[in-house]
Design a protein around this motif. Structure first.
Motif, PDB file in Angstrom:
ATOM      1  N   TYR A 125       0.783  -1.347  -0.062  1.00 33.91           N
ATOM      2  CA  TYR A 125      -0.053   0.141   0.102  1.00 33.91           C
ATOM      3  C   TYR A 125       0.980   1.312   0.070  1.00 33.91           C
ATOM      4  CZ  TYR A 125       0.941   1.009   4.867  1.00 33.91           C
ATOM      5  OH  TYR A 125       1.578   1.217   6.129  1.00 33.91           O
ATOM      6  N   ARG A 126       2.098   1.096   0.611  1.00 28.48           N
ATOM      7  CA  ARG A 126       2.822   2.517   0.595  1.00 28.48           C
ATOM      8  C   ARG A 126       3.270   2.756  -0.930  1.00 28.48           C
ATOM      9  NH1 ARG A 126       4.837  -0.440   5.103  1.00 28.48           N
ATOM     10  NH2 ARG A 126       4.300   0.674   7.050  1.00 28.48           N
ATOM     11  N   GLU A 127       3.411   1.893  -1.926  1.00 32.40           N
ATOM     12  CA  GLU A 127       3.738   2.261  -3.186  1.00 32.40           C
ATOM     13  C   GLU A 127       2.724   2.901  -3.921  1.00 32.40           C
ATOM     14  OE1 GLU A 127       5.493  -1.049  -5.245  1.00 32.40           O
ATOM     15  OE2 GLU A 127       6.443  -1.924  -3.059  1.00 32.40           O
ATOM     16  N   LEU A 128       1.305   2.916  -3.553  1.00 33.77           N
ATOM     17  CA  LEU A 128       0.246   3.328  -4.327  1.00 33.77           C
ATOM     18  C   LEU A 128       0.570   4.854  -4.636  1.00 33.77           C
ATOM     19  CD1 LEU A 128      -2.739   2.156  -2.148  1.00 33.77           C
ATOM     20  CD2 LEU A 128      -1.916   1.226  -4.404  1.00 33.77           C
ATOM     21  N   LEU A 129       1.094   5.744  -3.798  1.00 34.29           N
ATOM     22  CA  LEU A 129       1.130   7.048  -3.998  1.00 34.29           C
ATOM     23  C   LEU A 129       2.474   7.338  -4.895  1.00 34.29           C
ATOM     24  CD1 LEU A 129       0.326   8.314  -0.387  1.00 34.29           C
ATOM     25  CD2 LEU A 129      -0.817   8.678  -2.388  1.00 34.29           C
ATOM     26  N   GLN A 130       3.342   6.500  -5.041  1.00 28.48           N
ATOM     27  CA  GLN A 130       4.326   6.660  -5.947  1.00 28.48           C
ATOM     28  C   GLN A 130       3.642   6.900  -7.328  1.00 28.48           C
ATOM     29  OE1 GLN A 130       7.248   3.385  -5.705  1.00 28.48           O
ATOM     30  NE2 GLN A 130       7.266   3.602  -3.566  1.00 28.48           N
ATOM     31  N   HIS A 131       2.540   6.166  -7.788  1.00 26.89           N
ATOM     32  CA  HIS A 131       1.891   6.008  -8.916  1.00 26.89           C
ATOM     33  C   HIS A 131       0.696   7.137  -9.092  1.00 26.89           C
ATOM     34  CE1 HIS A 131       4.553   2.630  -9.589  1.00 26.89           C
ATOM     35  NE2 HIS A 131       4.179   2.020  -8.550  1.00 26.89           N
ATOM     36  N   ALA A 132       0.055   7.645  -8.067  1.00 21.82           N
ATOM     37  CA  ALA A 132      -1.276   8.058  -8.206  1.00 21.82           C
ATOM     38  C   ALA A 132      -1.319   8.787  -7.017  1.00 21.82           C
ATOM     39  CB  ALA A 132      -2.404   7.029  -8.428  1.00 21.82           C
ATOM     40  N   HIS A 133      -2.482   9.769  -7.097  1.00 26.68           N
ATOM     41  CA  HIS A 133      -2.999  10.502  -5.818  1.00 26.68           C
ATOM     42  C   HIS A 133      -4.126   9.340  -5.225  1.00 26.68           C
ATOM     43  CE1 HIS A 133      -1.121  14.302  -6.900  1.00 26.68           C
ATOM     44  NE2 HIS A 133      -1.543  14.139  -8.219  1.00 26.68           N
ATOM     45  N   ILE A 134      -4.251   9.628  -4.108  1.00 25.00           N
ATOM     46  CA  ILE A 134      -5.570   9.267  -3.584  1.00 25.00           C
ATOM     47  C   ILE A 134      -6.809  10.258  -3.105  1.00 25.00           C
ATOM     48  CG2 ILE A 134      -6.437   7.737  -1.601  1.00 25.00           C
ATOM     49  CD1 ILE A 134      -3.719   6.025  -1.476  1.00 25.00           C
ATOM     50  N   ALA A 135      -7.878   9.926  -3.588  1.00 23.46           N
ATOM     51  CA  ALA A 135      -8.903  10.943  -3.217  1.00 23.46           C
ATOM     52  C   ALA A 135     -10.096  10.207  -2.518  1.00 23.46           C
ATOM     53  CB  ALA A 135      -9.439  11.537  -4.473  1.00 23.46           C
ATOM     54  N   ALA A 136     -10.443  10.412  -1.410  1.00 19.63           N
ATOM     55  CA  ALA A 136     -11.402   9.654  -0.666  1.00 19.63           C
ATOM     56  C   ALA A 136     -12.649  10.627  -0.191  1.00 19.63           C
ATOM     57  CB  ALA A 136     -10.624   9.037   0.658  1.00 19.63           C
ATOM     58  N   THR A 137     -13.795   9.711  -0.078  1.00 24.32           N
ATOM     59  CA  THR A 137     -15.090  10.315   0.431  1.00 24.32           C
ATOM     60  C   THR A 137     -15.598   9.546   1.343  1.00 24.32           C
ATOM     61  OG1 THR A 137     -17.008  11.238  -0.435  1.00 24.32           O
ATOM     62  CG2 THR A 137     -16.450   9.116  -1.444  1.00 24.32           C
ATOM     63  N   GLN A 138     -16.333  10.095   2.294  1.00 23.60           N
ATOM     64  CA  GLN A 138     -17.196   9.327   3.277  1.00 23.60           C
ATOM     65  C   GLN A 138     -18.265   8.561   2.682  1.00 23.60           C
ATOM     66  OE1 GLN A 138     -18.070  10.891   7.012  1.00 23.60           O
ATOM     67  NE2 GLN A 138     -19.825   9.918   7.208  1.00 23.60           N
ATOM     68  N   ARG A 139     -18.157   7.289   2.987  1.00 25.07           N
ATOM     69  CA  ARG A 139     -19.436   6.142   2.423  1.00 25.07           C
ATOM     70  C   ARG A 139     -19.835   5.438   3.535  1.00 25.07           C
ATOM     71  NH1 ARG A 139     -17.773   2.490  -2.690  1.00 25.07           N
ATOM     72  NH2 ARG A 139     -16.386   1.325  -1.243  1.00 25.07           N
ATOM     73  N   GLY A 140     -21.074   5.359   3.596  1.00 26.93           N
ATOM     74  CA  GLY A 140     -21.771   4.773   4.647  1.00 26.93           C
ATOM     75  C   GLY A 140     -21.377   5.309   5.966  1.00 26.93           C
ATOM     76  N   PRO A 141     -21.437   4.380   7.028  1.00 32.59           N
ATOM     77  CA  PRO A 141     -21.078   4.764   8.394  1.00 32.59           C
ATOM     78  C   PRO A 141     -19.672   4.968   8.622  1.00 32.59           C
ATOM     79  CG  PRO A 141     -21.455   2.594   8.192  1.00 32.59           C
ATOM     80  CD  PRO A 141     -21.795   2.926   6.917  1.00 32.59           C
ATOM     81  N   HIS A 142     -18.904   4.831   7.721  1.00 28.84           N
ATOM     82  CA  HIS A 142     -17.272   4.698   7.978  1.00 28.84           C
ATOM     83  C   HIS A 142     -16.878   6.349   7.712  1.00 28.84           C
ATOM     84  CE1 HIS A 142     -17.507   0.369   7.430  1.00 28.84           C
ATOM     85  NE2 HIS A 142     -18.030   0.434   6.463  1.00 28.84           N
ATOM     86  N   ARG A 143     -16.430   6.913   8.863  1.00 32.46           N
ATOM     87  CA  ARG A 143     -16.092   8.347   8.879  1.00 32.46           C
ATOM     88  C   ARG A 143     -14.617   8.448   8.300  1.00 32.46           C
ATOM     89  NH1 ARG A 143     -15.494   9.541  14.257  1.00 32.46           N
ATOM     90  NH2 ARG A 143     -15.319  11.862  13.600  1.00 32.46           N
ATOM     91  N   LEU A 144     -14.138   9.584   7.844  1.00 31.50           N
ATOM     92  CA  LEU A 144     -13.082   9.911   7.606  1.00 31.50           C
ATOM     93  C   LEU A 144     -12.043  10.383   8.565  1.00 31.50           C
ATOM     94  CD1 LEU A 144     -13.737  11.555   4.144  1.00 31.50           C
ATOM     95  CD2 LEU A 144     -12.366   9.470   4.380  1.00 31.50           C
ATOM     96  N   ALA A 145     -12.138   9.583   9.629  1.00 31.17           N
ATOM     97  CA  ALA A 145     -11.476   9.716  10.852  1.00 31.17           C
ATOM     98  C   ALA A 145     -11.070   8.669  11.758  1.00 31.17           C
ATOM     99  CB  ALA A 145     -12.266  10.975  11.786  1.00 31.17           C
ATOM    100  N   GLU A 146     -10.080   8.862  12.583  1.00 29.60           N
ATOM    101  CA  GLU A 146      -9.664   7.497  13.427  1.00 29.60           C
ATOM    102  C   GLU A 146      -9.297   6.471  12.850  1.00 29.60           C
ATOM    103  OE1 GLU A 146     -13.367   6.945  15.776  1.00 29.60           O
ATOM    104  OE2 GLU A 146     -13.384   8.905  16.769  1.00 29.60           O
ATOM    105  N   PHE A 174     -12.812  14.752  -0.613  1.00 28.45           N
ATOM    106  CA  PHE A 174     -14.010  15.241  -1.216  1.00 28.45           C
ATOM    107  C   PHE A 174     -15.360  14.801  -0.730  1.00 28.45           C
ATOM    108  CE2 PHE A 174     -13.209  11.504  -3.893  1.00 28.45           C
ATOM    109  CZ  PHE A 174     -14.470  11.034  -4.161  1.00 28.45           C
ATOM    110  N   ARG A 175     -16.419  15.429  -0.905  1.00 31.49           N
ATOM    111  CA  ARG A 175     -17.938  15.104  -0.497  1.00 31.49           C
ATOM    112  C   ARG A 175     -18.736  14.732  -1.457  1.00 31.49           C
ATOM    113  NH1 ARG A 175     -18.901  17.605   4.342  1.00 31.49           N
ATOM    114  NH2 ARG A 175     -17.493  19.303   5.119  1.00 31.49           N
ATOM    115  N   MET A 176     -19.486  13.608  -1.084  1.00 35.92           N
ATOM    116  CA  MET A 176     -20.474  13.187  -2.220  1.00 35.92           C
ATOM    117  C   MET A 176     -21.659  13.245  -1.516  1.00 35.92           C
ATOM    118  SD  MET A 176     -19.948   9.013  -2.489  1.00 35.92           S
ATOM    119  CE  MET A 176     -21.316   8.832  -3.074  1.00 35.92           C
ATOM    120  N   PRO A 177     -22.819  13.099  -2.001  1.00 37.46           N
ATOM    121  CA  PRO A 177     -24.210  13.033  -1.248  1.00 37.46           C
ATOM    122  C   PRO A 177     -24.393  11.721  -0.746  1.00 37.46           C
ATOM    123  CG  PRO A 177     -24.567  13.068  -3.624  1.00 37.46           C
ATOM    124  CD  PRO A 177     -23.188  13.458  -3.480  1.00 37.46           C
ATOM    125  N   PRO A 178     -25.122  11.571   0.501  1.00 39.97           N
ATOM    126  CA  PRO A 178     -25.217  10.069   0.899  1.00 39.97           C
ATOM    127  C   PRO A 178     -26.105   9.406   0.376  1.00 39.97           C
ATOM    128  CG  PRO A 178     -26.419  11.972   2.207  1.00 39.97           C
ATOM    129  CD  PRO A 178     -25.666  12.552   1.287  1.00 39.97           C
TER     130      PRO A 178
END
Length: 221
Positions: A125-146, A174-178
């Motif tokens: 997983y540490r190599e992913l950022l050598q090739h790309a950016h990562i953009a994440a959004t909250q989906r379902g009950p899983h918070r972008l924290a902790e 980034f944000r997406m509608p629930p």
């Protein structure tokens, strides 16, 4: 003075897509607008090493993905993970895409919060950022924290407020509608004979009906 043109940005949305549903499409639309992206590529997985049990046959998942994408501007389907023999690792997909598309454009791996929270379990997983950016959004009950401490370090080191004009290396949110939907719940509903038309693109639901997918005793694998 000539203003330099920002580099092209390609978003990459992978998944089993078993079946592809309105939540996947909402994530793609939100990312396309927020980041913004010139293209979103949908990449159905072949054999996902992290998921137990057989998925619906790749030919059906690919067909449903193509139907869902349709002629949406800027959306395409990439079959490389289905075409690849053996286990599917995202890092190998990113490396292949980088080699094929060159060093200059930006690749952006699109993740839901559940995937980001589990990122430290991914292969290399540490190599992913050598090739790309990562953009994440909250989906379902899983918070972008902790996050897991290893993911926390990655976010602290590579986190940015906005996607930089660079080929790779940043983590942004980034944000997406629930959209309250999951593929597991959908499969269970379809197996009961329900037709959740509000959760599936119409051509996908028609395809499921036509091929008798997800019915009790239907073939998988």
């Amino acid at each position: 003075m000539k203003i330099p043109v920002a580099r092209k940005r390609i978003g990459l949305l992978g998944g089993t897509f078993d079946p592809i549903h309105v939540g996947h499409l909402a994530l793609a639309r939100a990312a396309q607008q927020a980041l913004p992206l010139d293209e979103v590529r949908f990449l159905p997985t072949g054999h996902s090493w992290q998921k137990q049990g057989a998925a619906t046959a790749a030919e059906h998942r690919l067909a449903m993905t193509r139907l869902a994408v349709g002629d949406t501007p800027g959306w395409t389907v990439d079959t490389r993970e289905i075409d690849r023999a053996g286990a599917t690792y995202t890092v190998d997909t990113l490396r292949e895409l980088r080699e094929a598309l060159g060093p200059d454009l930006a690749l952006v791996l699109l993740l839901g919060s559940d995937q980001l929270r589990n990122l430290a379990t991914w292969h290399r997983y540490r190599e992913l950022l050598q090739h790309a950016h990562i953009a994440a959004t909250q989906r379902g009950p899983h918070r972008l924290a902790e996050f897991d401490p290893l993911v926390e370090v990655l976010v602290a080191t590579h986190g940015c407020d906005a996607l930089p004009d660079a080929p790779a290396g940043a983590i942004v949110f980034f944000r997406m509608p629930p959209v309250p939907v999951s593929a597991t719940v959908l499969r269970e509903a379809l197996a009961r004979g329900e037709r959740p038309a509000e959760l599936l693109p119409a051509p996908v639901l028609d395809y499921i009906d036509r091929h008798h997918l997800y019915q009790d005793g239907a073939a998988r694998g």
